[in-house]
Design a protein around this motif. Structure first.
Motif, PDB file in Angstrom:
ATOM      1  N   ARG A  75       0.857  -1.179   0.000  1.00 14.48           N
ATOM      2  CA  ARG A  75       0.000   0.000   0.000  1.00 14.48           C
ATOM      3  C   ARG A  75       0.893   1.228   0.000  1.00 14.48           C
ATOM      4  NH1 ARG A  75      -3.027  -3.587  -0.794  1.00 14.48           N
ATOM      5  NH2 ARG A  75      -5.115  -3.893   0.001  1.00 14.48           N
ATOM      6  N   ASP A  76       0.542   2.232  -0.760  1.00 13.91           N
ATOM      7  CA  ASP A  76       1.390   3.418  -0.923  1.00 13.91           C
ATOM      8  C   ASP A  76       1.832   4.069   0.386  1.00 13.91           C
ATOM      9  OD1 ASP A  76       1.453   3.147  -3.660  1.00 13.91           O
ATOM     10  OD2 ASP A  76      -0.169   4.564  -4.013  1.00 13.91           O
ATOM     11  N   PRO A  77       0.940   4.371   1.313  1.00 15.01           N
ATOM     12  CA  PRO A  77       1.400   5.082   2.510  1.00 15.01           C
ATOM     13  C   PRO A  77       2.384   4.297   3.386  1.00 15.01           C
ATOM     14  CG  PRO A  77      -0.953   5.360   2.243  1.00 15.01           C
ATOM     15  CD  PRO A  77      -0.517   4.305   1.263  1.00 15.01           C
ATOM     16  N   ILE A  78       2.469   2.975   3.184  1.00 19.68           N
ATOM     17  CA  ILE A  78       3.399   2.169   3.983  1.00 19.68           C
ATOM     18  C   ILE A  78       4.353   1.386   3.088  1.00 19.68           C
ATOM     19  CG2 ILE A  78       1.969   2.000   6.062  1.00 19.68           C
ATOM     20  CD1 ILE A  78       0.993  -0.758   5.004  1.00 19.68           C
ATOM     21  N   GLU A  79       4.560   1.855   1.860  1.00 20.38           N
ATOM     22  CA  GLU A  79       5.334   1.082   0.893  1.00 20.38           C
ATOM     23  C   GLU A  79       6.761   0.788   1.337  1.00 20.38           C
ATOM     24  OE1 GLU A  79       5.539   3.146  -2.843  1.00 20.38           O
ATOM     25  OE2 GLU A  79       5.955   5.036  -1.847  1.00 20.38           O
ATOM     26  N   GLN A  80       7.356   1.629   2.188  1.00 21.59           N
ATOM     27  CA  GLN A  80       8.724   1.347   2.625  1.00 21.59           C
ATOM     28  C   GLN A  80       8.798   0.101   3.506  1.00 21.59           C
ATOM     29  OE1 GLN A  80       6.933   4.034   3.545  1.00 21.59           O
ATOM     30  NE2 GLN A  80       7.524   4.787   5.558  1.00 21.59           N
ATOM     31  N   TYR A  81       7.648  -0.392   3.999  1.00 23.53           N
ATOM     32  CA  TYR A  81       7.591  -1.601   4.822  1.00 23.53           C
ATOM     33  C   TYR A  81       7.106  -2.801   4.017  1.00 23.53           C
ATOM     34  CZ  TYR A  81       7.773   2.013   8.362  1.00 23.53           C
ATOM     35  OH  TYR A  81       8.141   3.102   9.092  1.00 23.53           O
ATOM     36  N   CYS A  82       6.868  -2.612   2.742  1.00 20.18           N
ATOM     37  CA  CYS A  82       6.255  -3.637   1.916  1.00 20.18           C
ATOM     38  C   CYS A  82       7.265  -4.267   0.971  1.00 20.18           C
ATOM     39  CB  CYS A  82       5.115  -3.028   1.105  1.00 20.18           C
ATOM     40  SG  CYS A  82       3.778  -2.421   2.146  1.00 20.18           S
ATOM     41  N   LEU A 121       3.487  -6.269   9.892  1.00 21.25           N
ATOM     42  CA  LEU A 121       2.057  -6.483   9.672  1.00 21.25           C
ATOM     43  C   LEU A 121       1.441  -5.097   9.512  1.00 21.25           C
ATOM     44  CD1 LEU A 121      -0.431  -8.360   9.564  1.00 21.25           C
ATOM     45  CD2 LEU A 121      -0.633  -8.085  12.039  1.00 21.25           C
ATOM     46  N   GLY A 122       0.813  -4.859   8.367  1.00 28.53           N
ATOM     47  CA  GLY A 122       0.211  -3.562   8.092  1.00 28.53           C
ATOM     48  C   GLY A 122      -1.301  -3.658   8.037  1.00 28.53           C
ATOM     49  N   LEU A 123      -1.939  -2.530   8.265  1.00 29.49           N
ATOM     50  CA  LEU A 123      -3.391  -2.445   8.130  1.00 29.49           C
ATOM     51  C   LEU A 123      -3.802  -0.987   7.993  1.00 29.49           C
ATOM     52  CD1 LEU A 123      -4.666  -1.327  11.022  1.00 29.49           C
ATOM     53  CD2 LEU A 123      -4.222  -3.648  11.736  1.00 29.49           C
ATOM     54  N   ARG A 124      -5.041  -0.806   7.613  1.00 28.40           N
ATOM     55  CA  ARG A 124      -5.601   0.539   7.571  1.00 28.40           C
ATOM     56  C   ARG A 124      -6.982   0.510   8.188  1.00 28.40           C
ATOM     57  NH1 ARG A 124      -7.548   2.093   1.422  1.00 28.40           N
ATOM     58  NH2 ARG A 124      -9.338   0.720   1.402  1.00 28.40           N
ATOM     59  N   THR A 125      -7.390   1.674   8.669  1.00 22.63           N
ATOM     60  CA  THR A 125      -8.726   1.817   9.235  1.00 22.63           C
ATOM     61  C   THR A 125      -9.213   3.224   8.946  1.00 22.63           C
ATOM     62  OG1 THR A 125     -10.083   1.478  11.206  1.00 22.63           O
ATOM     63  CG2 THR A 125      -7.926   2.521  11.538  1.00 22.63           C
ATOM     64  N   ARG A 126     -10.512   3.399   8.978  1.00 26.63           N
ATOM     65  CA  ARG A 126     -11.048   4.743   8.767  1.00 26.63           C
ATOM     66  C   ARG A 126     -10.694   5.634   9.957  1.00 26.63           C
ATOM     67  NH1 ARG A 126     -15.771   2.041   8.361  1.00 26.63           N
ATOM     68  NH2 ARG A 126     -16.626   3.377   9.980  1.00 26.63           N
ATOM     69  N   GLU A 127     -10.564   6.900   9.679  1.00 27.99           N
ATOM     70  CA  GLU A 127     -10.250   7.875  10.721  1.00 27.99           C
ATOM     71  C   GLU A 127     -11.314   7.901  11.817  1.00 27.99           C
ATOM     72  OE1 GLU A 127      -8.365  12.262  10.550  1.00 27.99           O
ATOM     73  OE2 GLU A 127     -10.285  12.060   9.505  1.00 27.99           O
ATOM     74  N   PHE A 141       1.084  -1.306  17.310  1.00 28.30           N
ATOM     75  CA  PHE A 141       1.124  -0.787  15.949  1.00 28.30           C
ATOM     76  C   PHE A 141       1.461   0.702  16.008  1.00 28.30           C
ATOM     77  CE2 PHE A 141      -1.206  -4.612  15.073  1.00 28.30           C
ATOM     78  CZ  PHE A 141      -1.084  -4.864  13.727  1.00 28.30           C
ATOM     79  N   GLN A 142       2.186   1.154  14.995  1.00 20.89           N
ATOM     80  CA  GLN A 142       2.568   2.564  14.897  1.00 20.89           C
ATOM     81  C   GLN A 142       1.872   3.199  13.690  1.00 20.89           C
ATOM     82  OE1 GLN A 142       4.723   4.117  17.168  1.00 20.89           O
ATOM     83  NE2 GLN A 142       4.396   2.176  18.234  1.00 20.89           N
ATOM     84  N   TYR A 143       1.312   4.381  13.905  1.00 15.09           N
ATOM     85  CA  TYR A 143       0.685   5.140  12.812  1.00 15.09           C
ATOM     86  C   TYR A 143       1.772   5.557  11.832  1.00 15.09           C
ATOM     87  CZ  TYR A 143      -1.339   9.111  10.373  1.00 15.09           C
ATOM     88  OH  TYR A 143      -1.746   9.982   9.401  1.00 15.09           O
ATOM     89  N   LYS A 144       1.521   5.353  10.523  1.00 10.37           N
ATOM     90  CA  LYS A 144       2.538   5.655   9.515  1.00 10.37           C
ATOM     91  C   LYS A 144       2.079   6.608   8.429  1.00 10.37           C
ATOM     92  CE  LYS A 144       5.739   3.154  11.309  1.00 10.37           C
ATOM     93  NZ  LYS A 144       6.933   3.759  11.875  1.00 10.37           N
ATOM     94  N   GLY A 145       0.818   6.966   8.382  1.00  8.74           N
ATOM     95  CA  GLY A 145       0.354   7.885   7.356  1.00  8.74           C
ATOM     96  C   GLY A 145      -1.116   7.699   7.058  1.00  8.74           C
ATOM     97  N   SER A 146      -1.612   8.537   6.159  1.00  6.95           N
ATOM     98  CA  SER A 146      -3.031   8.457   5.808  1.00  6.95           C
ATOM     99  C   SER A 146      -3.211   8.666   4.316  1.00  6.95           C
ATOM    100  CB  SER A 146      -3.833   9.493   6.593  1.00  6.95           C
ATOM    101  OG  SER A 146      -3.451  10.793   6.220  1.00  6.95           O
ATOM    102  N   GLU A 147      -4.399   8.334   3.871  1.00  8.81           N
ATOM    103  CA  GLU A 147      -4.742   8.446   2.462  1.00  8.81           C
ATOM    104  C   GLU A 147      -6.250   8.674   2.366  1.00  8.81           C
ATOM    105  OE1 GLU A 147      -3.574   5.641  -1.147  1.00  8.81           O
ATOM    106  OE2 GLU A 147      -4.906   4.622   0.261  1.00  8.81           O
ATOM    107  N   TYR A 148      -6.666   9.610   1.543  1.00  9.49           N
ATOM    108  CA  TYR A 148      -8.082   9.857   1.325  1.00  9.49           C
ATOM    109  C   TYR A 148      -8.559   8.904   0.236  1.00  9.49           C
ATOM    110  CZ  TYR A 148     -12.360  12.586   1.216  1.00  9.49           C
ATOM    111  OH  TYR A 148     -13.669  12.978   1.312  1.00  9.49           O
ATOM    112  N   ASP A 149      -9.588   8.087   0.558  1.00 12.75           N
ATOM    113  CA  ASP A 149     -10.040   7.049  -0.354  1.00 12.75           C
ATOM    114  C   ASP A 149     -11.543   6.863  -0.222  1.00 12.75           C
ATOM    115  OD1 ASP A 149      -9.870   4.802  -2.142  1.00 12.75           O
ATOM    116  OD2 ASP A 149      -9.815   3.463  -0.408  1.00 12.75           O
ATOM    117  N   ASN A 150     -12.261   6.913  -1.335  1.00 10.30           N
ATOM    118  CA  ASN A 150     -13.718   6.696  -1.344  1.00 10.30           C
ATOM    119  C   ASN A 150     -14.457   7.584  -0.358  1.00 10.30           C
ATOM    120  OD1 ASN A 150     -14.022   4.741  -3.407  1.00 10.30           O
ATOM    121  ND2 ASN A 150     -13.292   3.155  -2.020  1.00 10.30           N
TER     122      ASN A 150
END
Length: 161
Positions: A75-82, A121-127, A141-150
């Motif tokens: 996923r783009d906001p966490i790509e350095q861990y992917c 281990l990565g994941l995303r959730t709504r704000e 888990f550590q917050y690493k960024g956000s992305e506006y989606d849908n």
């Protein structure tokens, strides 16, 4: 504890129960899972095919919560861990929320899927999903960024073993 945690790479044996959970909880996701032009069977196939399924089963044999984890998610906001293990979807049945099942599922995933070669281990959730944010932050888990989606701001988190 009136449930057990299982890990499988084959969701066929539990697909009917997963379909029922998706139908019941489709609107927990924004946009709704079933408003995307797919039926429950197609949603299960799309979210679980090729994924590791970590699930909680009640003493009566019902699935009461699960995670579908992509072993090579990017996923783009966490790509350095992917690529990392990435939680494609997390769901706990309404009647069992607030009992620590989500925490158990994530902890089991961390303990059994992460290693030296694949430590993230990565994941995303709504704000607006502050419950999920509290759960993942309490585990480490550590917050690493956000992305506006849908139409929603999605927050990305990483756990490093």
């Amino acid at each position: 504890m009136d449930h057990k945690i299982y890990i499988t790479e084959n969701s066929v044996s539990i697909s009917v129960q997963l379909e029922s959970m998706f139908e019941l909880h489709s609107d927990d996701f924004k946009p709704s899972l079933l408003s995307r032009g797919e039926n429950a069977s197609e949603v299960v196939e799309n979210y679980t095919n090729g994924k590791c399924i970590v699930y909680a089963e009640s003493s009566q044999g019902d699935i009461i919560g699960f995670l579908a984890i992509d072993p090579s998610g990017v996923r783009d906001p966490i790509e350095q861990y992917c690529p990392c293990h990435y939680v494609n979807i997390a769901l706990v049945d309404d009647d069992h929320r607030g009992q620590g099942i989500g925490t158990e599922l994530l902890s089991e995933s961390i303990d059994n899927l992460l290693d030296e070669d694949s430590p993230y281990l990565g994941l995303r959730t709504r704000e607006d999903n502050t419950t999920m944010q509290s759960v993942v932050e309490s585990i480490g888990f550590q917050y690493k960024g956000s992305e506006y989606d849908n139409g929603y701001n999605r927050l990305y988190y990483i756990y490093e073993k």
